[in-house]
Design a protein around this motif. Structure first.
Motif, PDB file in Angstrom:
ATOM      1  N   GLU A  13      22.275 -32.692  21.921  1.00 43.75           N
ATOM      2  CA  GLU A  13      21.315 -32.543  21.391  1.00 43.75           C
ATOM      3  C   GLU A  13      22.025 -33.631  20.431  1.00 43.75           C
ATOM      4  OE1 GLU A  13      18.509 -31.237  20.573  1.00 43.75           O
ATOM      5  OE2 GLU A  13      18.117 -30.204  21.940  1.00 43.75           O
ATOM      6  N   HIS A  14      23.390 -33.459  19.901  1.00 47.71           N
ATOM      7  CA  HIS A  14      23.954 -34.852  19.149  1.00 47.71           C
ATOM      8  C   HIS A  14      23.472 -36.238  19.697  1.00 47.71           C
ATOM      9  CE1 HIS A  14      27.900 -36.913  18.838  1.00 47.71           C
ATOM     10  NE2 HIS A  14      27.599 -36.371  16.582  1.00 47.71           N
ATOM     11  N   TYR A  15      23.857 -36.089  21.347  1.00 43.18           N
ATOM     12  CA  TYR A  15      23.281 -37.543  21.405  1.00 43.18           C
ATOM     13  C   TYR A  15      22.281 -38.740  21.180  1.00 43.18           C
ATOM     14  CZ  TYR A  15      24.093 -41.875  24.264  1.00 43.18           C
ATOM     15  OH  TYR A  15      23.633 -43.721  24.926  1.00 43.18           O
ATOM     16  N   LEU A  16      21.019 -37.333  20.919  1.00 39.52           N
ATOM     17  CA  LEU A  16      19.788 -37.035  21.007  1.00 39.52           C
ATOM     18  C   LEU A  16      19.626 -37.838  19.875  1.00 39.52           C
ATOM     19  CD1 LEU A  16      17.962 -34.830  22.258  1.00 39.52           C
ATOM     20  CD2 LEU A  16      17.537 -36.974  23.331  1.00 39.52           C
ATOM     21  N   GLU A  17      20.933 -36.997  18.767  1.00 43.01           N
ATOM     22  CA  GLU A  17      20.348 -37.466  17.170  1.00 43.01           C
ATOM     23  C   GLU A  17      20.622 -38.476  16.646  1.00 43.01           C
ATOM     24  OE1 GLU A  17      21.401 -35.296  13.396  1.00 43.01           O
ATOM     25  OE2 GLU A  17      22.536 -34.203  14.463  1.00 43.01           O
ATOM     26  N   HIS A  18      21.535 -39.450  17.495  1.00 41.48           N
ATOM     27  CA  HIS A  18      22.438 -40.627  16.810  1.00 41.48           C
ATOM     28  C   HIS A  18      21.713 -41.470  17.187  1.00 41.48           C
ATOM     29  CE1 HIS A  18      25.451 -37.103  14.856  1.00 41.48           C
ATOM     30  NE2 HIS A  18      25.353 -37.861  14.768  1.00 41.48           N
ATOM     31  N   HIS A  19      22.067 -41.338  18.621  1.00 42.86           N
ATOM     32  CA  HIS A  19      21.454 -42.779  19.369  1.00 42.86           C
ATOM     33  C   HIS A  19      20.446 -42.404  20.491  1.00 42.86           C
ATOM     34  CE1 HIS A  19      25.967 -43.180  18.747  1.00 42.86           C
ATOM     35  NE2 HIS A  19      26.034 -41.443  19.476  1.00 42.86           N
ATOM     36  N   VAL A  20      18.707 -41.574  20.149  1.00 40.96           N
ATOM     37  CA  VAL A  20      17.690 -42.005  20.530  1.00 40.96           C
ATOM     38  C   VAL A  20      17.042 -41.082  19.883  1.00 40.96           C
ATOM     39  CG1 VAL A  20      16.527 -40.763  22.723  1.00 40.96           C
ATOM     40  CG2 VAL A  20      19.180 -41.735  22.957  1.00 40.96           C
ATOM     41  N   SER A  21      15.647 -42.667  20.233  1.00 32.77           N
ATOM     42  CA  SER A  21      14.622 -41.843  18.680  1.00 32.77           C
ATOM     43  C   SER A  21      12.851 -41.627  20.636  1.00 32.77           C
ATOM     44  CB  SER A  21      14.366 -43.558  18.725  1.00 32.77           C
ATOM     45  OG  SER A  21      13.681 -44.233  19.235  1.00 32.77           O
ATOM     46  N   GLY A  22      12.163 -40.415  20.180  1.00 27.80           N
ATOM     47  CA  GLY A  22      11.035 -40.873  21.280  1.00 27.80           C
ATOM     48  C   GLY A  22      11.565 -39.685  21.269  1.00 27.80           C
ATOM     49  N   LEU A  23      12.048 -38.558  21.555  1.00 30.92           N
ATOM     50  CA  LEU A  23      12.199 -37.837  22.509  1.00 30.92           C
ATOM     51  C   LEU A  23      11.379 -37.106  22.692  1.00 30.92           C
ATOM     52  CD1 LEU A  23      13.571 -35.026  24.072  1.00 30.92           C
ATOM     53  CD2 LEU A  23      13.989 -33.718  21.628  1.00 30.92           C
ATOM     54  N   LYS A  24      10.434 -36.863  20.682  1.00 30.45           N
ATOM     55  CA  LYS A  24       9.403 -35.050  20.609  1.00 30.45           C
ATOM     56  C   LYS A  24       8.241 -35.889  21.835  1.00 30.45           C
ATOM     57  CE  LYS A  24      10.770 -33.186  16.436  1.00 30.45           C
ATOM     58  NZ  LYS A  24      10.376 -33.184  15.208  1.00 30.45           N
ATOM     59  N   ASP A  25       8.059 -37.230  21.302  1.00 33.87           N
ATOM     60  CA  ASP A  25       6.970 -37.665  21.847  1.00 33.87           C
ATOM     61  C   ASP A  25       6.838 -37.391  23.958  1.00 33.87           C
ATOM     62  OD1 ASP A  25       5.352 -38.446  19.704  1.00 33.87           O
ATOM     63  OD2 ASP A  25       5.841 -40.519  19.254  1.00 33.87           O
ATOM     64  N   ALA A  26       7.759 -38.019  23.861  1.00 32.64           N
ATOM     65  CA  ALA A  26       8.467 -38.231  25.685  1.00 32.64           C
ATOM     66  C   ALA A  26       8.546 -36.486  25.833  1.00 32.64           C
ATOM     67  CB  ALA A  26       9.557 -38.243  25.989  1.00 32.64           C
ATOM     68  N   LEU A  27       8.753 -35.211  25.412  1.00 31.77           N
ATOM     69  CA  LEU A  27       8.330 -34.090  25.282  1.00 31.77           C
ATOM     70  C   LEU A  27       6.749 -34.151  25.547  1.00 31.77           C
ATOM     71  CD1 LEU A  27      11.201 -32.166  24.247  1.00 31.77           C
ATOM     72  CD2 LEU A  27      11.136 -33.063  26.755  1.00 31.77           C
ATOM     73  N   ARG A  28       6.254 -34.219  24.653  1.00 36.61           N
ATOM     74  CA  ARG A  28       4.596 -34.136  24.726  1.00 36.61           C
ATOM     75  C   ARG A  28       4.017 -34.434  25.570  1.00 36.61           C
ATOM     76  NH1 ARG A  28       4.110 -36.652  19.984  1.00 36.61           N
ATOM     77  NH2 ARG A  28       4.467 -34.196  18.571  1.00 36.61           N
ATOM     78  N   ALA A  29       4.200 -36.019  26.436  1.00 39.14           N
ATOM     79  CA  ALA A  29       3.698 -36.698  27.037  1.00 39.14           C
ATOM     80  C   ALA A  29       4.238 -36.161  28.371  1.00 39.14           C
ATOM     81  CB  ALA A  29       4.250 -37.563  27.398  1.00 39.14           C
TER      82      ALA A  29
END
Length: 858
Positions: free
Chosen positions: A251-267
């Motif tokens: 969660e920490h890495y995703l919050e600070h360094h990554v975008s697009g998680l929600k769309d990726a999980l939705r797909a």
């Protein structure tokens, strides 16, 4: 104090009549260091360079046999125009005038280059500079279009840059190594050996192979997932969903360094595990073991190769893999990360100098105006390409329809290596100007050249290469060039100068080109681009000659040249400095083109001891002994329902072409799927160019062809006659023009040929005996022959003094001759005429051992 921190006095040393040179292997993307010992008589021996970080002294079979492949019999030694030998002056004058006239008459987009991963970085740099900076077009199709472009797109979409995050040390530091679409044991043997050595030291290390077929790599793995072809997106989408549902996201890495998680999980959606396993074609327990291992093993490396890249969905496969690493923060740290392993020795080097239709030099991008400005200003060139050029498939389509009027092919053999390869022949036949820079005097592509230019082979070249972990190494000459062979950068530079571009191409050495390449990498960089070797920009010639392997980036003022990992702390090359997870839509695995007419799936690839179109390794008896004929591997069930026995000749047909190969039955092949190697060209076999079967479907993002999933049919080739021959010299393929199937292989002292035909045995026997005997032209021959009525065989041997010159067997059925024993008879002395009849038996005496094969099987 010298600026090169790795500087040593010399890498070429001489003592006691022996000269040692450290250089680099020209084959796969591992980039192994090689030590060449040259004796006083000029004899070369090859061993692994123990000081090179890639291989630490190890070599594979191909690397060990490099000295055997320095073939002087099949070398293009002089320039030729329309089949007539000319001087270099005449050739350069002709090429420069022809290119000028083509551009004047049809515009800059009418000219194109096709290059190979076998060129050196200095060659790439000069070509890229001329085409994009002076011609003003981006029509450069490269090896990466066929092997690496999907990885490039995947990297750029996720990271904002084509940067491999990790290094080879991660393969040994990992607790879990997942190999996807990679037969590492055969295609990158030294890396495979490094992994196995580490597993022997740490048995708890877990190895997973994801591949539709069971390979030598899978045999060494703890878990093999034989998923359906093109099931990778579905598999890794399922993994992402599993990681999310089991609380394994960082969660920490995703919050600070990554975008697009929600769309990726939705797909990804929510597919029950049993249904997912069913669609992938594996059992549920295997899937659960794999997902569980990944979820609970932070130190995970996913190493992938052509099985991922060479697909209609190759770019999405890459991003599906990267998504899982980004979501868990497993990237850029020791033993963690996605790792793209390149196919050819300098595929990474061509990416570094922008030798793709969508890129500029020094990892700058063609569609960014500021990058175009940097490159044009640095080169002080009259123009810069302003739009993407044609990919490899598009380029030859453009030649076929007349848009491209001139093409210069350097180091490649597209008539063998491109999809629908028969269309490539037709395209080149229609092209007014086809310039081919080539080492060999006979290749399939060279047949269609209007201008032939002799190039340097490995052992004569001088320059640099970059391997899959971003390590730049020197390739050094160990022998003088043969004939009038010249470096590719020299030939291109001379043409550029003759066209009036001397101000940009007056290069006198590879060192001078490398310095300019290094300075461009640092130009207006300031850390904005990962690729930066500015520290090399002021090297002296001596420092260049003595350059030791180093990893980029190596910025000016820095002394460290050790491997650097990227992205552990973020800092991606995107506008918001965050990596992007992409929503990946996973298509149904399998092949949508299967039908009653084409019911089987064909997968293609390499074998252990051969390299691409055989123009080097195909002349080594040792390497050719491994698998000597073109073959197709199938499951015994498929063989049974198609009426095929092990060793039969079979016809494989697609909507695009038909080929003939020897059948090899193996229960390691999945039913319904076939495998065939890519290596055999028209120079070594009659109808075995596998890529002629492959359709022109490409990835929509990378334009990379789908070589791994072609619908085909299969049937037994009902030959009426069969033959086996041995000759002292390599026969001209025209001798077999009316023979349906033939394949030739080098043996010590000569060549052996397998052949079969729809002709009747008596007709074939008479014609082959006459043609092959005539082709020998010895000064004094002694023939020996007999007709074996009981077995329907004709047996013939020809001697010159006490040496066998020619051996021929023809039969109505496959010839029952010991191939290994017969091939060894070129080395034997036959001074007693009374014993020569033994040769006609085709096998040793009863008191002699025979460990070799006795029939025409692979």
């Amino acid at each position: 104090m010298k600026k090169n921190a790795c500087y040593r006095a010399s890498t070429t040393q001489r003592w006691a009549g022996l000269m040692k040179t450290n250089t680099t292997c020209p084959y796969c993307g591992t980039g192994c260091g090689v030590t060449v010992d040259q004796a006083v008589d000029g004899t070369l021996t090859v061993s692994g360079d123990a000081s090179h970080p890639a291989n630490r002294g190890r070599l594979c079979a191909k690397g060990s046999a490099l000295a055997e492949t320095l073939n002087e019999d099949n070398r293009l030694l002089s320039p030729e125009i329309d089949g007539q030998q000319v001087s270099w002056y005449q050739a350069i004058d002709h090429v420069s005038r022809a290119l000028e006239e083509t551009i004047e008459a049809y515009g800059r987009e009418s000219v194109a280059f096709h290059i190979s991963g076998q060129l050196l970085t200095e060659d790439y740099y000069v070509i890229n500079k001329l085409v994009k900076g002076w011609f003003g077009t981006a029509n450069i199709a490269s090896n990466s279009d066929l092997s690496m472009s999907s990885s490039i797109v995947g990297h750029q979409r996720a990271f904002g840059t084509d940067t491999v995050p990790g290094c080879y040390e991660d393969l040994e530091a990992a607790n879990l190594v997942v190999m996807v679409g990679s037969n590492l044991a055969w295609c990158h043997p030294v890396l495979h050996q490094r992994i196995l050595a580490e597993k022997q030291r740490r048995p708890e290390m877990f190895l997973v192979v994801i591949d539709p077929r069971r390979t030598a790599t899978a045999d060494c793995a703890d878990l093999h997932l034989a998923i359906q072809p093109d099931g990778d997106c579905l598999l890794f989408n399922g993994l992402l969903a599993y990681l999310a549902s089991h609380g394994k996201l960082d969660e920490h890495y995703l919050e600070h360094h990554v975008s697009g998680l929600k769309d990726a999980l939705r797909a990804v959606g929510d597919m029950p595990m049993p249904r997912l396993a069913e669609r992938l074609g594996i059992n549920l327990q295997q899937l659960e073991i794999f997902y569980g291992r990944v979820a609970f093993t932070p130190k995970t490396v996913t190493l992938y190769s052509q099985g991922v890249n060479q697909s209609e969905s190759g770019s999405d496969k890459v991003n599906a893999i990267i998504n899982c690493h980004l979501a868990t923060g497993r990237i850029g740290k020791p033993g963690m990360g996605p790792f793209s392993i390149s196919g050819q020795s300098n595929a990474m080097g061509e990416r570094e100098v922008g030798s793709l239709a969508t890129m500029l030099a020094a990892h700058m991008e063609l569609d960014k105006p500021q990058h175009r400005d940097i490159v044009q200003h640095f080169w002080d060139s009259p123009r810069i390409a302003g739009k993407a050029g044609l990919s490899a498939v598009e380029l030859f389509d453009a030649i076929a329809d007349g848009r491209i009027k001139a093409v210069w092919i350097l180091g490649g053999n597209p008539v063998v290596s491109l999809p629908q390869a028969d269309r490539i022949k037709a395209a080149l036949q229609s092209c007014p100007l086809v310039i081919v820079s080539e080492v060999a005097s006979r290749t399939d592509t060279l047949d269609y050249a209007t201008v032939r230019l002799p190039a340097l082979s490995w052992g004569e070249k001088d320059g640099t290469t970059s391997n899959s972990e971003r390590c730049i190494s020197r390739q050094r000459a160990v022998k003088a060039p043969l004939g009038d062979a010249r470096a590719d950068w020299w030939a291109v530079s001379q043409v550029a100068c003759r066209m009036g571009f001397r101000c940009g191409f007056n290069f006198s050495s590879a060192a001078e080109i490398f310095r300019e390449h290094a300075r461009l990498s640092a130009s207006d960089n300031h850390g904005s681009r990962h690729f930066d070797i500015g520290a090399c920009g002021s090297f002296s010639d001596e420092e260049y000659q003595s350059l030791q392997p180093f990893y980029w980036p190596w910025r000016e003022g820095r002394t460290s040249v050790k491997p650097v990992r990227f992205f552990a702390k973020g800092h991606y090359r995107t506008p918001d400095n965050k990596a992007r997870m992409l929503p990946i839509a996973a298509a149904r695995p399998g092949n949508r083109d299967l039908s009653d007419h084409y019911p089987l799936v064909l997968n293609t690839g390499r074998i252990r001891d051969q390299w691409h179109a055989l123009s080097r390794t195909g002349y080594s008896p040792r390497l050719s002994a491994h698998l000597s004929e073109p073959f197709i591997t199938m499951h015994p069930y498929d063989a049974l329902i198609h009426g095929i026995a092990d060793g039969d000749i079979v016809q494989i047909r697609s909507p695009h072409a038909a080929i003939l190969m020897r059948a090899m039955l193996s229960d390691e092949q999945t039913p319904g799927q076939l495998f065939a190697p890519i290596h055999w060209s028209d120079e070594f076999a009659s109808q075995a160019r596998v890529d002629s079967l492959i359709g022109s479907r490409t990835d929509p993002h990378s334009a990379q062809p789908a070589f791994k999933n072609q619908a085909v049919s299969l049937q037994r080739f009902a030959a009426h006659s069969h033959g086996y021959a041995m000759l002292r010299h390599k026969p001209d393929r025209q001798l077999f023009a009316d023979v349906d199937y033939w394949a030739m292989t080098p043996v010590i002292g000569g060549w052996q040929i397998e052949f079969a035909s729809l002709q009747e045995a008596r007709e074939l026997d008479t014609s082959m005996a006459m043609r092959l005997t005539k082709s020998m032209q010895p000064c004094c021959i002694e023939p020996l022959s007999c007709l074996d009525h009981a077995n329907g065989m004709r047996r013939m041997a020809v001697f010159e003094q006490d040496r066998l010159q020619f051996l021929l067997f023809t039969s109505e059925t496959p010839v029952p001759v010991s191939r290994s024993w017969s091939a060894a008879q070129f080395e034997a002395l036959w001074n007693q005429r009374s014993t020569r009849w033994r040769l006609l038996a085709g096998r040793p005496s009863i008191d002699q051992p025979d460990t070799g094969r006795s029939t025409a099987t692979v």
